[in-house]
Each structure stands twice: as C-alpha cells, then as structure tokens.
Design a protein around this motif. Structure first.
Motif, PDB file in Angstrom:
ATOM      1  N   ASN A 100       0.864  -1.145  -0.061  1.00  0.00           N
ATOM      2  CA  ASN A 100       0.056   0.022  -0.055  1.00  0.00           C
ATOM      3  C   ASN A 100       0.864   1.169  -0.134  1.00  0.00           C
ATOM      4  OD1 ASN A 100      -2.491   1.744   0.617  1.00  0.00           O
ATOM      5  ND2 ASN A 100      -1.330   2.228   2.486  1.00  0.00           N
ATOM      6  N   ASN A 135      -0.310   8.506  -4.814  1.00  0.00           N
ATOM      7  CA  ASN A 135      -1.415   9.126  -4.927  1.00  0.00           C
ATOM      8  C   ASN A 135      -1.217  10.836  -4.915  1.00  0.00           C
ATOM      9  OD1 ASN A 135      -3.288   7.304  -5.731  1.00  0.00           O
ATOM     10  ND2 ASN A 135      -3.011   6.154  -3.683  1.00  0.00           N
ATOM     11  N   ASP A 163       1.778   7.008   0.102  1.00  0.00           N
ATOM     12  CA  ASP A 163       0.567   6.285  -0.508  1.00  0.00           C
ATOM     13  C   ASP A 163       0.799   5.906  -1.843  1.00  0.00           C
ATOM     14  OD1 ASP A 163      -1.619   4.557   0.575  1.00  0.00           O
ATOM     15  OD2 ASP A 163      -2.669   5.934  -0.877  1.00  0.00           O
TER      16      ASP A 163
HETATM   17 CA    CA Z   1      -3.634   3.566  -0.433  1.00  0.00          CA
END
Ligand code: CA
Ligand code: LAG
Length: 482
Positions: A100, A135, A163
């Motif tokens: 992640n 992101n 992230d």
């Molecule tokens: Ca994430």
C-alpha cells in the motif's frame, strides 16, 4: 487464492513475528515439521527504513524502502534457504506483503539494505519510485474518513506513510515483480497488509498477474498463491470486508474479539454451539482466523480487548477452541515479550536481533514467548489435524461455561470456564480405550504424564476439569500422541 496449499494432513499456520530466516529454517526442521504445522507467516522480507531514533521499533518493518530482500531477519540467500528447508519438511511460507505504501518522512533515510531515499521528493531510487507513482495531491486519512469516505481511506496516507497508486502500470509492475520473485523462491502465499487502503479492482489486477506456485517446491500444477487480505471490519465503516472476499481470503477480526469475550467471562461458552457465520462472521472458506495478531496484541491496529499470552490461562482456552472448531483457517501468534508497545524484538547493542534459545523443557528463552511451543497449543494443532474435516457432533453444555464436543469420530474436547468443578460422564465419539489428555500432559512409554481418560465400550467417559486445574481444557484424540 483461498487455498493455503498445505501439505497433506496439515491445517494451521503460525506467525513467527520478527524471527530471523535461519532460525525459522531450524524451527521448521526441529519442531514445526515434525509437529504437523502447516505454514508460517514471516515478517516483511523487503528492505525497510532503519529507525534508530526510536531504538529500532518493530514497526520500522512496515516502512518499505525497496523490494531488496535484506532486513534484520536476513538476506535473500538466507530467505531462499529457509523456504527450501521448510518446504522440504512440509511447512509452507507466507509473506507479509506491504504494497500500500512506502515509508513516512524521517530524519534518517537509510534502509536495512543500505538504500537511501529522498522523502521530500517521494524518491525511492532502489525500486525505483518517484513522485508520480504516489497518490496526488498528498493527503492524510482522518479518523472520520473511515465512516464516510472510501476514496480518502484508499488514496490518502495511512499514518503518514507515502501512498502508492496501484492504478499505475509501473507501480503494478514493481509489486508483481517483487511478489513473483518470492513465488519463484517457493513461498505459498501472502498476507496483504492494509488491503482496506487499496482499491479492490487494483488488487484484482495484481493478483491475476501472479505466477502459479513453484512445482519444484512440491506444489501441484496450476496452484495459485494463498492470499489473505488484512481488512479490519468490525462493522460500521464505509469499507466492508465483503468488497474483498470475491478476490481472496480476508482476516476475520471479529473471530478473536468474540472468542476473547467468551474466554474472559463476558459471554457464556454455551452460546458457542452456533459459532461461525451465525455470529456475523465471514463464510468459513473466506476467513483467516486468529485470536491476537502483532497489532492488536499491543493496542495497535483495531485494538479492542484481545486475549494474549499475557493472560495465559484464558488465552490457551480461546486458542484451543479456535483449533478445535472447524470454522476458518487458523493462524497462531508467536510473540516476543514486551512491556513497551513500540519496542522491537530482543536485540543486541548493534541492533541485531537475538535468536530465541530453546530451553530443556522445549520453551523459548532470550525474551521470546514462542506460544507455538506451549504444550496446550501444539497439542491442539495435532488434535485439529486428526479431526480433519469431521463435523461437530455430541455437543454438550451445562447451560453455562462448561462445554464439550467431538469432531467426527476422531477427537474430543471439553472446556470448563465456570468457577466450579466439571465432573461429567459424557458421550465421546472415540473407540473404547485409555487415552492421555494432551493438555495436562503427554504420553510417555504408553503412560500419561497428565490426566488419563477411560472411554468405555459405549463411548462414554468421565470428564473432570477442576476450576483450579492449571488449564480449563481437556482434549483426547485418536493417534499415537493421545
Ligand atoms: Ca492507499
Ligand atoms: C498494517 N496493517 O494494515 C500493519 O499491520 C501495521 O502494523 C502497520 O502499522 C500499518 N498497517 C502500516 O503498514 C505499524 C504501526 C504504526 C507505524 C507503522 C509504520 O502500527 O504505528 O507508524 O507501522 O511504521 C509509525 C508511527 C507513526 C508515524 C508512521 C510514519 O507510529 O506515528 O506517523 O510510523 O512514519
């Protein structure tokens, strides 16, 4: 992705939290293989940030620097040798995969493999990742997002950890290459860390690109890796475990919470006659089950009031019920001792992990708890293997906290969590004979070092568990150990 591909007759895995690869290989050969364990979840094998300023906390391993296989547990060669040696004795390896995120922002920026990063530029040259792989714009998950904003839970940072955007081809390639290299080395599957924080459709693409398990390590043709996704779903959040069960298995956090309540005396054991999906749990085939894990045993993650090795008598009761009950795929926790909830594993002055020592009674030393070496626990692993696919039969309870049941015609167990003695003549499912209780002792030279149970020709036996007995469990089964 829901089949662990255990060797025949095996049913149970153990998380050897923060163990070194060489020690795990030894443990496979001297204990886990011979005792019928099915597999091991190992700590993340990929390079993580070294966090000296916090005296090397356990959680530094949840801050990836690269996919180079060098950590405090060992290097790539040691990892490969461990997988080979464990598979050779019938014990599978499952990797905790952190896909992640990468690290947070720290003043220190050197990894366990010597790689460096430039956090301010989201630059991890050893992968490589750059700012565009994350992101954007950067945001941090807020507590209220869990209630109403799935987009933020998946695209913002979890505790400030940078992230990754799993929607991008480059990111997918880096992750799939990492995981496929491990499959090639013989691992049998993955725990997907922080799965709730990634989009199911991205995970689906990543899983679909994983190779089949390596037949040179004893896996059948076309076997898919076992994948269990860490999704904490205790109800009431915008993201549900049901979004992930179509993809692969899921960690069932409600399982350990409910059993902890029962064995802490907050719910009567008699109600467990309907335990399973009736209690709001996932379908059995979808569930990875456990009492405690490395997070909630120290108040991280979901938290909640969970039994651990620190409340040993009740903990052993909950673990024994987990192993006796047919629901789910059980995972045991094997811990190091701790007071400080941030403290890392036993380490020397240079930060090297200190190996567990093995005492003459089979327990561990040097600060390691080794719950999997507690007789009451490893005996129930063998009990579960013997029970096989047998259904629960001959359920008995006293209307309170004394219960007993059989699995098929192979194994019988009883629990007394009342504060008065249990002394009952009960129907077992076993052939007439003299059995050793595998909880209070073992069988040595055809004699029991603990309790003896005499099953009559009608299958009945006197079952005695005093409220002051060392353990609240009694267990017998077919086979040489009992
Ligand atoms: Ca994430
Ligand atoms: C997990 N599952 O979803 C792991 O099971 C859990 O152990 C990980 O958190 C988490 N997700 C990220 O992989 C652990 C600790 C955190 C720790 C984190 C990163 O529970 O406390 O955060 O690992 O090391 C730490 C500090 C934070 C800080 C963060 C970023 O505690 O205060 O913001 O690092 O630097």
């Amino acid at each position: 992705f829901k089949n662990p591909h255990y060797a025949a007759g095996r049913t149970t895995m153990v998380h050897l939290f923060e163990w070194k690869w060489n020690d795990i290989a030894d443990e496979c050969e001297r204990f886990l293989g011979p005792r019928g364990f099915g597999g091991i979840q190992v700590s993340p094998p990929n390079e993580n940030l070294v966090i000296r300023s916090r005296n090397r906390p356990w959680w530094e391993r949840y801050q990836p620097m690269s996919y180079i296989l060098t950590t405090r547990s060992g290097n790539a060669a040691q990892f490969a040798s461990m997988v080979r040696r464990c598979n050779d004795v019938g014990v599978r390896i499952y990797v905790d995969a952190i896909i992640n995120h990468m690290t947070g922002t720290w003043n220190e920026n050197v990894g366990t493999g010597g790689s460096t990063a430039n956090f301010g530029n989201w630059h991890y040259p050893a992968v490589p990742y750059g700012r565009n792989d994350f992101n954007w714009p950067q945001c941090e998950i807020r507590p209220e997002d869990y209630g109403n904003n799935a987009e933020r839970v998946r695209n913002c940072e979890l505790s400030g950890l940078k992230d990754l955007n799993q929607g991008l081809e480059h990111v997918r390639n880096m992750l799939v290459n990492y995981m496929n290299a491990l499959i090639e080395m013989g691992v049998a599957g993955f725990r997907i860390d922080a799965a709730k924080h990634m989009w199911p459709r991205d995970l689906q693409v990543i899983y679909s690109r994983l190779r089949n398990l390596n037949t040179a390590h004893g896996f059948p043709n076309n076997a898919r890796p076992y994948i269990y996704q860490e999704v904490i779903d205790l109800g009431g959040e915008i993201i549900s475990r049901n979004e992930y069960t179509p993809l692969a298995a899921v960690t069932e956090f409600r399982f350990g919470l409910e059993l902890s309540r029962c064995f802490m005396g907050q719910n009567q054991l008699r109600w467990l006659n309907t335990f399973g999906p009736h209690w709001g749990l996932l379908a059995s085939g979808d569930a990875l089950t456990f009492i405690d894990n490395h997070d909630n045993q120290r108040g991280h993650g979901a938290g909640g009031n969970i039994l651990t090795f620190k409340r040993a008598r009740q903990y052993k009761g909950a673990i024994a019920f987990m192993l006796a009950h047919p629901y789910g795929k059980p995972q045991l926790m094997s811990s190091f001792n701790f007071q400080d909830t941030e403290a890392g594993p036993p380490q020397d002055a240079s930060g090297n992990i200190i190996s567990p020592s093995i005492n003459s009674d089979g327990s561990c030393g040097n600060g390691w708890i080794c719950e999997h070496r507690w007789r009451q626990i490893f005996s129930m692993v063998a009990w579960r293997n013997t029970a096989g696919t047998g259904a629960i039969v001959n359920w008995w309870d006293n209307g309170s906290n004394q219960i007993a049941f059989c699995r098929g015609s192979n194994a019988f167990v009883a629990f007394n969590n009342d504060n008065w003695n249990m002394n009952q003549n009960l129907q077992t499912c076993l052939p007439a004979g003299r059995y050793c209780d595998v909880i209070s002792g073992t069988k040595v030279n055809n004699n029991c070092t603990g309790k003896t149970v005499n099953v009559g020709s009608n299958g009945r036996a006197d079952i005695v568990i005093g409220s002051d007995d060392y353990d609240m469990i009694l267990a017998i089964h077919r086979g040489p150990e009992s």
